[in-house]
Design an enzyme around this catalytic site. Structure first.
Site, PDB file in Angstrom:
ATOM      1  N   LEU A 222      62.518   1.102  26.938  1.00  0.00           N
ATOM      2  CA  LEU A 222      62.436   1.833  27.680  1.00  0.00           C
ATOM      3  C   LEU A 222      63.185   1.490  29.305  1.00  0.00           C
ATOM      4  O   LEU A 222      62.562   1.010  29.666  1.00  0.00           O
ATOM      5  CB  LEU A 222      61.601   2.345  28.346  1.00  0.00           C
ATOM      6  CG  LEU A 222      60.787   3.241  26.757  1.00  0.00           C
ATOM      7  CD1 LEU A 222      59.551   3.568  27.760  1.00  0.00           C
ATOM      8  CD2 LEU A 222      61.271   4.513  26.314  1.00  0.00           C
ATOM      9  N   HIS A 223      64.010   2.149  30.211  1.00  0.00           N
ATOM     10  CA  HIS A 223      64.843   1.881  31.391  1.00  0.00           C
ATOM     11  C   HIS A 223      65.490   2.646  31.674  1.00  0.00           C
ATOM     12  O   HIS A 223      65.727   2.345  33.036  1.00  0.00           O
ATOM     13  CB  HIS A 223      66.122   0.612  30.950  1.00  0.00           C
ATOM     14  CG  HIS A 223      67.502   1.369  30.343  1.00  0.00           C
ATOM     15  ND1 HIS A 223      67.422   1.224  29.290  1.00  0.00           N
ATOM     16  CD2 HIS A 223      67.740   1.434  31.461  1.00  0.00           C
ATOM     17  CE1 HIS A 223      68.376   1.475  29.275  1.00  0.00           C
ATOM     18  NE2 HIS A 223      69.426   1.586  30.328  1.00  0.00           N
ATOM     19  N   ARG A 224      65.815   3.972  30.550  1.00  0.00           N
ATOM     20  CA  ARG A 224      66.556   5.355  31.767  1.00  0.00           C
ATOM     21  C   ARG A 224      65.839   6.278  32.959  1.00  0.00           C
ATOM     22  O   ARG A 224      64.488   6.551  32.684  1.00  0.00           O
ATOM     23  CB  ARG A 224      66.849   6.606  30.447  1.00  0.00           C
ATOM     24  CG  ARG A 224      67.889   6.106  29.595  1.00  0.00           C
ATOM     25  CD  ARG A 224      69.279   6.046  29.805  1.00  0.00           C
ATOM     26  NE  ARG A 224      69.721   5.650  28.779  1.00  0.00           N
ATOM     27  CZ  ARG A 224      71.030   4.973  29.519  1.00  0.00           C
ATOM     28  NH1 ARG A 224      71.672   4.664  30.263  1.00  0.00           N
ATOM     29  NH2 ARG A 224      71.472   3.569  27.905  1.00  0.00           N
ATOM     30  N   ARG A 258      63.442  -2.210  36.185  1.00  0.00           N
ATOM     31  CA  ARG A 258      63.655  -1.030  36.332  1.00  0.00           C
ATOM     32  C   ARG A 258      62.035  -0.313  35.340  1.00  0.00           C
ATOM     33  O   ARG A 258      61.264   0.405  36.571  1.00  0.00           O
ATOM     34  CB  ARG A 258      64.286  -0.247  36.045  1.00  0.00           C
ATOM     35  CG  ARG A 258      64.169   1.757  36.282  1.00  0.00           C
ATOM     36  CD  ARG A 258      65.175   2.143  36.004  1.00  0.00           C
ATOM     37  NE  ARG A 258      66.607   2.531  36.604  1.00  0.00           N
ATOM     38  CZ  ARG A 258      66.880   3.547  37.516  1.00  0.00           C
ATOM     39  NH1 ARG A 258      66.168   4.149  37.951  1.00  0.00           N
ATOM     40  NH2 ARG A 258      67.982   2.828  37.805  1.00  0.00           N
TER      41      ARG A 258
END
Ligand code: UD1
Length: 383
Positions: A222-224, A258
């Site tokens: 996950l990074h969005r 992030r």
């Protein structure tokens, strides 16, 4: 002839590697003199987000690193344009080649066109139709300005036609990232599962690796910003994985910087780090990630490239987003993925359904490992 190709962030590296290699082969077998210069904008700079990909994928050292680093979108775009303009004025290339949809792609395209330099875009025509995604703006502007548009599939070519792009600019060549996958899958398959865990573990669940077997685990990335920057959404997702996912399978989660930063900031770190069935890993090297994907029971991801790799490997994939710029990866197009948004009720339902799914690999036309050769051929004819 002088070509500058540009990379900036992690997903660019596996796309530029085959291009550079195909260009080198072309030069060796022809009379044409080509000077190639590789520029790294420096958007991603951690060893694990950048350097390892250069060594693992045999990408030559960048000739120039603009060292832009992190910052707001404005800072990244503005500083990249300022620094890249100087390179262009000095080097005067005939072509600039950009890949993907990151900030480096947009910034370098805009300034190259400002200086009347031709641009070729690899991975053109992808559209999520979600203007809330920074990448969608990057794609639209890059494609509108580019002189050659290399698309991975016919859906992407069609998007460009609908936007009025002249037919002669559009070239359906296939997916260049699959060139890299094909070239590296044997090497990846030889890596031991427990070596990946030992080398990359962030939390202290080292004892799991004794019982961890192929197809016993789900793999998540996950990074969005739409998932990890929103406190309610991110904590719901964390609840879901710590309450549902790990009851059925182990979960391996290589952490994007992030996401890691937000877990700590939002006070979610302890609940994931101490879960006995969850393995938190550092960002992985290319072959390590490919190896884990090959024998994952399921992928949960908001990444673009992983959706595509899952199709080719046959890993069922829950795409944790409400739109995708890669519809060819969806089950309705015989792909491996299903769009589940970021509402936990939907994700949970699809998770349990997908656990029992017997997925088969599916390969869209021209995802055959030879995309880069087709690109170089077109590029040479276009000069
Ligand atoms: C960028 C791309 C995204 C791509 C993703 C893959 C844009 C708009 N986004 O998002 O399309 O899917 O890369 O990773 O270009 N950081 C580090 N080390 C690094 C790089 C970043 O710690 O080497 C941290 C910094 O705190 C930074 C944050 O990660 O502020 C986000 O990095 P950034 O490059 O702005 O965007 P990504 O989320 O990585």
């Amino acid at each position: 002839m002088k070509i500058i190709s540009v990379v900036g962030a992690r997903p660019n590296f596996m796309k530029i590697a085959p291009f550079i290699s195909a260009l080198r082969d072309y030069v060796e077998n022809s009379e044409v003199e080509i000077q190639h210069i590789l520029v790294h904008t420096g958007q991603h700079y951690d060893v694990r987000m950048s350097e390892t990909f250069f060594s693992d994928l045999a990408i030559p050292e960048p000739d120039i690193n603009l060292e832009i680093g992190s910052g707001s979108h404005g800072e990244q775009l503005g500083q990249t344009m300022m620094a890249f303009e100087k390179v262009l004025l000095e080097q005067k290339p005939d072509w600039v080649v950009v890949v993907g949809d990151v900030n480096a792609t947009l910034a370098c395209t805009v300034i190259a066109k400002r200086l009347q330099i031709k641009v070729a875009h690899i991975e053109a025509g992808l559209r999520s139709f979600d203007m809330g995604m920074p990448e969608e703006i990057n794609r639209l502007v890059t494609d509108r300005l580019s002189d050659l548009l290399f698309t991975p599939d016919s859906i992407s070519s069609e998007h460009l036609r609908k936007e009025g792009t002249p037919e002669k600019k559009i070239h359906l060549v296939g997916n260049i990232m699959i060139d890299t996958l094909e070239k590296n899958k044997k090497q990846a398959s030889e890596i031991e599962l427990d070596k990946i865990i030992t080398d990359n573990l962030v939390n202290s669940n080292l004892q799991i690796k004794e019982s961890l077997k192929d197809f016993d685990y789900a793999l998540m990335t996950l990074h969005r910003p739409s998932n990890v920057d929103n406190r309610v959404i991110f904590s719901d997702l964390v609840d879901f994985i710590t309450n549902d996912v790990v009851k059925s399978v182990y979960l391996i989660w290589p952490l994007h910087p992030r996401a890691k930063k937000q877990l700590i900031k939002m006070g979610l770190w302890d609940s994931v780090a101490t879960n006995p069935r969850l393995l938190l890993l550092h960002p992985l090297r290319y072959h390590e990630m490919l190896r884990l994907n090959m024998t994952a029971k399921m992928m949960l991801t908001d990444s673009g490239g992983l959706q595509e790799e899952c199709c080719v490997l046959g890993t069922p994939c829950l795409t944790i987003r409400s739109t995708t710029e890669r519809p060819i990866t969806l089950r309705e197009h015989s792909g491996a993925a299903v769009l589940v948004g970021n509402q936990v009720e939907t994700i949970r339902k699809e998770f349990y359904q997908t656990l029992s799914l017997d997925q088969r690999p599916s390969r869209p036309p021209l995802w055959d490992g030879h995309t880069a050769e087709r690109i170089v051929e077109v590029l040479m004819k276009s000069t």
